[in-house]
Scaffold this active site. Structure first.
Site, PDB file in Angstrom:
ATOM      1  N   HIS A 177     -16.666 -24.181 -32.594  1.00  6.25           N
ATOM      2  CA  HIS A 177     -15.569 -23.694 -31.423  1.00  6.25           C
ATOM      3  C   HIS A 177     -14.354 -22.363 -31.522  1.00  6.25           C
ATOM      4  CE1 HIS A 177     -12.896 -24.511 -27.735  1.00  6.25           C
ATOM      5  NE2 HIS A 177     -14.009 -24.280 -26.806  1.00  6.25           N
ATOM      6  N   LYS A 179     -12.540 -19.408 -32.727  1.00  4.37           N
ATOM      7  CA  LYS A 179     -12.994 -17.937 -31.987  1.00  4.37           C
ATOM      8  C   LYS A 179     -11.614 -17.066 -33.271  1.00  4.37           C
ATOM      9  CE  LYS A 179     -13.967 -20.216 -28.304  1.00  4.37           C
ATOM     10  NZ  LYS A 179     -12.945 -21.771 -27.435  1.00  4.37           N
ATOM     11  N   ASP A 184     -11.621  -4.825 -40.512  1.00  2.00           N
ATOM     12  CA  ASP A 184     -10.796  -4.402 -42.344  1.00  2.00           C
ATOM     13  C   ASP A 184      -9.715  -5.644 -42.222  1.00  2.00           C
ATOM     14  OD1 ASP A 184     -12.907  -1.981 -41.839  1.00  2.00           O
ATOM     15  OD2 ASP A 184     -10.429  -0.832 -40.400  1.00  2.00           O
ATOM     16  N   HIS A 416      -7.280 -21.670 -19.174  1.00  2.00           N
ATOM     17  CA  HIS A 416      -8.366 -22.256 -20.072  1.00  2.00           C
ATOM     18  C   HIS A 416      -7.222 -21.792 -20.979  1.00  2.00           C
ATOM     19  CE1 HIS A 416     -11.892 -21.366 -22.769  1.00  2.00           C
ATOM     20  NE2 HIS A 416     -12.268 -22.065 -22.435  1.00  2.00           N
ATOM     21  N   LYS A 418      -4.345 -22.966 -24.916  1.00  2.00           N
ATOM     22  CA  LYS A 418      -4.303 -24.142 -25.083  1.00  2.00           C
ATOM     23  C   LYS A 418      -3.759 -23.482 -26.281  1.00  2.00           C
ATOM     24  CE  LYS A 418      -9.722 -23.285 -25.318  1.00  2.00           C
ATOM     25  NZ  LYS A 418      -9.411 -23.625 -24.538  1.00  2.00           N
ATOM     26  N   ASP A 423       9.872 -29.016 -30.551  1.00  2.32           N
ATOM     27  CA  ASP A 423      11.051 -28.558 -30.672  1.00  2.32           C
ATOM     28  C   ASP A 423      11.622 -26.973 -30.197  1.00  2.32           C
ATOM     29  OD1 ASP A 423      11.645 -31.210 -30.562  1.00  2.32           O
ATOM     30  OD2 ASP A 423      11.761 -30.572 -33.346  1.00  2.32           O
TER      31      ASP A 423
END
Length: 520
Positions: A177, A179, A184, A416, A418, A423
């Site tokens: 999952h 991404k 460079d 979508h 996440k 704190d």
């Protein structure tokens, strides 16, 4: 049904299924052989590239830190990847779960090919579950001497892929999952977006409200090292070994499609937004205002999909060690929030100890996976009773889909992003959903950033913008759950899941009673 008809029906089903099962028995993944090992170029070897020169001055003043820029707007998020692809001079390392056979997917393929034509080494690592209709295009691209493509945890039978689950469900139910998009070894993009139109507001359909960060500095080398770990793992297979050799004319067809798409009015309108983007000007001129802070990569061991990773290497364990236990507040955003019994007890315990716990997930009307909502809804009352604040993103449409920005990205049809902040000091941004699939089955990655300013942005969205765009879930005196929607005419109370059909609510109720939480 009469016995004779029943027997004929059973024989008919057997006639359909037996050949498929026979195919599954006979068709297996080929011998992997020796996968050529390759690694990222050290940053010092790319210091004189265009990106290296642009970043030299800001990096000189922040030797022990990383520069972080949240990519809030979906158009900027695509532009950032497009610019990195066109700016790269040495290497492009690209890793995704989903790559769409659509406008943005095609444009990005073209950008990778153009980079290869300039002499850039391109490594593209894709999970084999999220590349529908791309087999021939991938093989065509890999025919370029500067492009290498690998499929992670591949399927032996290419179509229909679901046949593979009859014999290898345990392995194929685990996916990569992760991404990342790294140019460079100087700049990288990490977060929740895949490569497809719905992540970049490139179509009139579903738009995901998502969040990525563009990062430079120390953390980039760590992202590259993590990419190497996946690229050289036993679960990554050269694309030709799975799909077969390319055919004459396939690359020409791919590039022709990209050229044709650029003539389309919708495409021209989308690309014209680049000319209006202040982000692009700032990027090209080296004027991006970044947050400078310590940042660290967290990532699952790629062997997790082969069920060979040690539990202590799981991303969830790393997050607990890096973030520590909240002492004052926890703000969590997870589109697919399935806490399970243990997770619900954990969050409830924090709230009972006086810690402010605020959670944002999708409402039933906004989610694109109703089954996942069923795994959350069953724990909703327990969380509210303990004092956890719950918010559910509304499904927006029309102009509201792109109205405003915030730490969670532009508002869209379905959440979508996440991320969570602890704190007011530390933030996680990545691919990890708080659900059993992310915890135990899929591999995930992200960045832990020690930044009060970024943590404050996440907190501010809960206190301000969020209350306008999400239902606040509350508990009545009699223990029943209700929803409060902020409208121009004042708050509106909903006794049932807002703006959903009776059938959809019934279906979710049925699913919530099934023992499927571990699959969600």
């Amino acid at each position: 049904m009469r016995p004779g008809r029943r027997r004929r029906t059973l024989f008919g089903l057997a006639a359909l299924l037996l050949p498929a099962i026979a195919v599954m028995v006979l068709v297996r993944l080929p011998d992997p052989g020796d996968h050529p090992v390759s690694t990222a170029l050290p940053p010092e070897q790319t210091a004189e590239t265009r990106l290296g020169r642009i970043l030299a001055e800001p990096l000189a003043g922040h030797a022990e830190q990383s520069g972080i820029l949240p990519l809030l707007d979906p158009h900027d998020a695509f532009a950032a990847r497009y610019l990195l692809a066109h700016s790269a001079e040495k290497t492009l390392d690209v890793q995704y779960y989903i790559w769409g056979d659509d406008l943005t997917g095609t444009l990005m393929f073209e950008a990778l090919h153009q980079a290869a034509e300039r002499g850039v080494r391109v490594r593209l690592l894709l999970d084999d579950n999220g590349i529908a209709r791309l087999d021939r295009k991938l093989v065509a691209l890999e025919g370029h001497p500067n492009i290498a493509i690998r499929l992670f945890n591949p399927f032996a039978v290419r179509f229909p892929k679901w046949l593979n689950y009859f014999t290898e469900f345990s392995r194929l139910n685990r996916r990569m999952h992760n991404k990342s998009f790294t140019a460079d070894n100087q700049a990288t993009i990490v977060g929740g977006r895949n490569i497809a139109d719905e992540y970049f507001a490139a179509g009139a359909g579903l738009l995901f409200a998502d969040l990525d960060v563009l990062a430079v500095g120390n953390v980039v080398g760590d992202v590259s090292n993590d990419f190497d770990r996946y690229w050289n793992s036993d679960a990554a297979w050269p694309v030709e070994s799975i799909i077969g050799a390319r055919r004459d004319g396939e690359l020409r067809q791919l590039l022709s499609r990209a050229a044709t798409l650029k003539l389309d009015e919708r495409t021209r309108e989308y690309l014209e937004r680049f000319d209006e983007s202040a982000f692009i000007d700032a990027f090209v001129e080296g004027r991006l205002e970044m947050t400078w802070a310590p940042a660290r990569v967290v990532s699952d061991d790629p062997d997790k999909v082969l069920d060979k990773a040690r539990p202590e290497t799981y991303l969830s364990e790393q997050l607990e060690a890096m973030l520590g236990m909240p002492e004052r507040r926890l703000h969590l955003v997870s589109p697919y929030f399935v806490p399970g019994k243990d997770g619900a007890a954990f969050f409830a315990g924090l709230a009972r100890d006086g810690i402010e716990v605020s959670i944002l997930t999708n409402s039933l009307e906004a989610t694109d996976v109703a089954a996942v909502h069923s795994g959350y809804a069953k724990h909703r009352k327990q969380l509210l009773e303990a004092g956890v604040e719950l918010f559910e993103m509304q499904r927006l449409s029309g102009a509201d889909r792109l109205r405003g920005t915030g730490p969670l990205g532009s508002s869209g049809s379905s959440l979508h992003a996440k991320t969570f902040a602890v704190d007011g000091e530390r933030v996680f941004v990545g691919s990890f959903n708080f659900d059993p699939r992310s915890l135990w089955l899929n591999t995930e990655m992200g960045l832990v950033i020690d930044s009060e300013s970024l943590a404050r942005q996440v907190a501010e969205v809960f206190d301000g913008e969020l209350r306008e765009r999400a239902f606040e879930v509350r508990l009545d005196d009699d223990g029943s759950v209700y929803w409060v929607e902020a409208t121009a005419d004042g708050p509106v109370r909903h006794e049932r899941e807002p703006h959903t059909s009776r059938w959809k609510r019934f279906w979710v109720s049925v699913l919530s009673r099934l023992p499927i939480e571990w699959l969600l």
